[in-house]
Design a protein around this motif. Structure first.
Motif, PDB file in Angstrom:
ATOM      1  N   UNK A 204     -36.984  13.087  17.057  1.00 34.21           N
ATOM      2  CA  UNK A 204     -37.720  12.081  17.834  1.00 34.21           C
ATOM      3  C   UNK A 204     -37.835  10.720  17.149  1.00 34.21           C
ATOM      4  N   UNK A 205     -37.265   9.702  17.810  1.00 38.27           N
ATOM      5  CA  UNK A 205     -37.333   8.333  17.317  1.00 38.27           C
ATOM      6  C   UNK A 205     -36.235   7.936  16.357  1.00 38.27           C
ATOM      7  N   UNK A 206     -35.392   8.889  15.932  1.00 39.87           N
ATOM      8  CA  UNK A 206     -34.359   8.576  14.936  1.00 39.87           C
ATOM      9  C   UNK A 206     -33.019   9.205  15.293  1.00 39.87           C
ATOM     10  N   UNK A 207     -31.957   8.500  14.940  1.00 42.19           N
ATOM     11  CA  UNK A 207     -30.612   9.052  14.952  1.00 42.19           C
ATOM     12  C   UNK A 207     -30.063   8.937  13.538  1.00 42.19           C
ATOM     13  N   UNK A 208     -29.661  10.072  12.950  1.00 41.34           N
ATOM     14  CA  UNK A 208     -29.140  10.071  11.590  1.00 41.34           C
ATOM     15  C   UNK A 208     -27.633  10.221  11.653  1.00 41.34           C
TER      16      UNK A 208
END
Length: 269
Positions: A204-208
């Motif tokens: 949630x809230x991030x793309x790595x």
């Protein structure tokens, strides 16, 4: 059950290891009540979508290696992801040292070496789990050995604490600068290129976004050459990314709804 730990290779009692950390499932179900009890699993292998409370896990790691994954990565990163009462990383990133601003993306250096290591460890632990065993019984494509051997050796050495950083590995953490009103957790995908692989997943809230390989190309090497820890943070709108639009289109127009989701779609027509 007893067996050989996939990471340290020692015979031990194996824990029920989650592919994506249990704390992420918990954060979505407890923190986003309007979504958490209605988690939709989108499965690309059979092009289906259905409500589920099933968590993907299997006996994989010994207790010591499980604790490494928690202490060195999950416990540091998961508290920073998006929640209804705030998104800590989106707030913190504004105080990081800026590298550049291009096409709606602002690139930042990590605030310190420890934060870079925390995110690198977390990202590597997820990528390593993808390729260390086969998760296809959970509706995923066959995953074992999907990451090249040279990268898996570097990942294992780093996760075990034998190296300070994984060799030939670069991480970009994309941080949503919009309101996160629909939490997304995505299992890793791997794209193969000559000389490197690109491994991407979402919380949630991030793309790595990991790049791993001995020949990632001049552009990537130049970008990361001024950053000794090989980690950047990028503030951007994740909903404007083509990957998000592809996922939404697939869910609405191409996936085959199952179970209660199928019944609800019928009622809405």
């Amino acid at each position: 059950m007893n067996g050989i730990c996939a990471l340290c290779k020692k015979t031990a009692r194996l824990k029920g290891s989650h592919f994506m950390p249990k704390a992420i499932y918990r954060a979505i179900s407890k923190g986003f009540p309007e979504h958490g009890q209605e988690i939709v699993l989108i499965t690309g292998s059979d092009r289906s979508a259905a409500y589920t409370d099933k968590q993907v896990k299997k006996h994989l790691l010994c207790e010591g290696c499980e604790l490494k994954f928690s202490k060195n990565g999950e416990d540091k990163v998961i508290p920073l992801m998006a929640r209804p009462n705030g998104f800590k990383l989106a707030t913190k990133i504004k105080k990081f040292k800026e590298l550049s601003h291009v096409k709606g993306e602002t690139w930042y250096f990590p605030p310190n070496y420890e934060t870079a290591l925390d995110f690198m460890y977390f990202a590597i632990s997820i990528a390593w789990r993808l390729s260390a065993t086969d998760w296809s019984t959970f509706g995923l494509p066959e995953t074992k050995n999907s990451i090249r051997e040279e990268s898996m050796v570097a990942f294992s050495d780093f996760l075990l604490g034998n190296t300070e950083l994984p060799a030939n590995t670069y991480l970009a953490v994309y941080v949503d600068n919009q309101i996160v009103d629909a939490p997304l957790m995505g299992f890793p995908t791997v794209k193969n290129h000559d000389g490197y692989q690109h491994i991407v997943f979402n919380i949630p809230g991030m793309k790595l976004s990991l790049i791993s390989g001995s020949s990632p190309g001049a552009g990537i090497l130049e970008t990361f050459s001024i950053n000794a820890n090989n980690v950047y943070f990028i503030s951007c709108s994740l909903k404007s990314h083509p990957d998000y639009h592809f996922m939404v289109n697939f869910l609405k127009n191409e996936s085959v709804a199952k179970g209660r989701l199928k019944n609800e779609r019928r009622k809405s027509v």
